[in-house]
Write an enzyme that holds these catalytic residues in place. Structure first.
Site, PDB file in Angstrom:
ATOM      1  N   LYS A 148       0.857  -1.181   0.000  1.00 52.75           N
ATOM      2  CA  LYS A 148       0.000   0.000   0.000  1.00 52.75           C
ATOM      3  C   LYS A 148       0.896   1.235   0.000  1.00 52.75           C
ATOM      4  CE  LYS A 148      -4.176  -1.885   0.464  1.00 52.75           C
ATOM      5  NZ  LYS A 148      -5.292  -1.641  -0.484  1.00 52.75           N
TER       6      LYS A 148
ATOM      7  N   LYS B 296     -14.181  -8.201  -6.510  1.00 54.34           N
ATOM      8  CA  LYS B 296     -14.495  -8.251  -5.079  1.00 54.34           C
ATOM      9  C   LYS B 296     -15.998  -8.479  -4.960  1.00 54.34           C
ATOM     10  CE  LYS B 296     -10.830  -5.128  -3.449  1.00 54.34           C
ATOM     11  NZ  LYS B 296     -10.550  -3.786  -2.866  1.00 54.34           N
TER      12      LYS B 296
END
Length: 328
Positions: free
Chosen positions: A150, A246
Site C-alpha cells: 500500500k 471483489k
C-alpha cells in the site's frame, strides 16, 4: 418454501492498524446475514464501504427492504433485479448459495461445476508507513510468494524499493488506492520495472482514468474501484489489463462469477480481492480466486480473532476453511 432472514452488524477488532492512502482502519464492520428454511441455515457476509457510499445502517436498511421477497422465496436470479450491486446484496447472495448447498447436500463447487477450493498463494499486505517500517514488515514475511504494498503519493518509489530489498523473491502488487495522478503514474514506470513489480492496482481515481486508453504501461494496471460488475467492462477493457473482482463490489458470488468469466472472455487478467473482513466473506471468494492470476484475500488475517473454522494463512499460502464452514 418460506424462509426466515436475519441480518446484524458484527465488529471485528484488528490486531494492528490497517493503513492505506485514504485512512486507517482499526476494526472490520460487517453485515452478517442468515437465511433459515426448514431447519437448514445459510450464511453470508458483506462489508459496507464508505468509498461507495455505504454504511452499516444503509446496508441493513437495504436488506430490510427486500426481506419480504427473500422470505417469500426469491432466489439468486431474482435478487439481481431486486437490489443493486454492493455489500448488502453480497451478504444475501452468499447466504442463498450456502443455503442451497446445505439443502441439497452438495458443496458450492459442485453447484458451480468447478473444483473445490484448494490452498493458494494469497497476498500479504504491507500497509503504509515510514519506508524503514515497511521494510521491517516485509522482512517478517519475506518468504511469502506474493506481497501487496500500500502506497500513497508521498515518495512511493522509496516505499517500494524498501519492501523489495527486504523481500527480494516475492511477487509484488503496488496499490495506491486512487492516490496518484497521471504524471506520477508516468513518472513511476521505471521504478516499478526496477523493483520487479508484477501489477499496479488502481493508481488514479475513478473518473480520472480516461487517459489510460492511450497509455502503454510497463507494468500491467489493474482496475479495482473502476470495476464493479460485468456491465463496466466495455469501458474498463479499454483502460486496464487486469480487473479485481471483489464480491462486495459485484454484489455477491453470482455476479462475481459473471464478471470473472466476462473478463476472461475479453482476454483480461483476473485478480480476486476483498475488504478487511471475517472468513465468512472469504469462503465464497475462493470460488473466483481459483480462476485468478492474483489472489488478495488476507482480510481475516488482520483480525484479532476470526470466526472459528475460517481460513488460515501459512506464510502467504491461504488454506481454505474447515469442512462445513460455508458452502459445504
Amino acid at each position: 418454501m418460506p424462509c426466515t432472514l436475519t441480518a446484524q452488524h458484527s465488529r471485528f477488532p484488528l490486531a494492528k492498524p490497517f493503513r492505506i492512502s485514504r485512512g486507517v482502519k482499526t476494526a472490520a464492520d460487517v453485515i452478517a446475514v442468515e437465511i433459515a428454511e426448514d431447519g437448514v441455515f445459510g450464511r453470508g457476509e458483506g462489508v459496507p464501504y464508505p468509498r461507495y457510499g455505504e454504511s452499516v445502517e444503509s446496508a441493513l436498511n437495504a436488506i430490510e427492504e427486500v426481506r419480504p421477497a427473500i422470505e417469500a422465496g426469491a432466489d439468486r436470479s431474482a435478487l439481481m433485479s431486486l437490489m443493486p450491486a454492493g455489500a448488502a446484496r453480497n451478504a444475501i447472495d452468499c447466504a442463498l448459495w450456502d443455503l442451497e448447498a446445505r439443502k441439497v447436500g452438495r458443496n458450492v463447487a459442485d453447484l458451480i461445476g468447478a473444483p473445490a477450493p484448494r490452498k493458494m498463494a494469497s497476498a500479504l499486505t504491507i500497509v503504509i508507513d515510514a519506508p524503514e517500517r515497511m521494510a521491517e514488515a516485509a522482512a517478517e514475511v519475506r518468504k511469502a510468494p506474493l506481497l501487496k504494498i500500500k502506497v500513497d503519493a508521498n515518495d512511493p518509489a522509496t516505499q517500494i524499493r524498501s519492501v523489495r530489498a527486504a523481500a527480494p523473491e516475492a511477487r509484488l502488487i503496488v496499490d495506491p488506492n486512487e492516490s496518484w495522478d497521471q504524471a506520477l503514474v508516468e513518472g513511476m514506470q521505471d521504478a516499478l520495472v526496477e523493483a520487479g513489480v508484477a501489477l499496479l492496482e488502481q493508481p488514479v481515481p475513478v473518473g480520472a482514468d480516461e487517459w489510460l486508453e492511450n497509455f502503454k504501461p510497463a507494468v500491467p494496471i489493474c482496475a479495482d474501484e473502476s470495476v464493479h460488475t460485468a456491465e463496466d467492462l466495455d469501458v474498463v477493457a479499454r483502460r486496464y489489463q487486469v480487473v479485481n473482482v471483489k464480491l462486495d463490489k459485484s454484489g455477491g458470488l453470482t455476479a462475481g462469477l459473471e464478471l470473472a468469466q466476462a473478463a476472461r472472455e475479453r482476454g483480461l487478467g483476473l485478480m480476486t480481492g476483498c475488504m478487511v473482513s471475517s472468513s465468512l466473506s472469504i469462503a465464497p471468494a475462493l470460488h473466483v480466486a481459483r480462476m485468478s492470476d492474483f489472489v488478495d484475500l488476507d482480510g481475516p488475517i488482520w483480525l484479532l480473532e476470526d470466526l472459528p473454522g475460517g481460513v488460515r494463512d501459512d506464510g502467504g499460502v491461504l488454506i481454505p476453511p474447515d469442512l462445513g464452514f460455508w458452502g459445504t
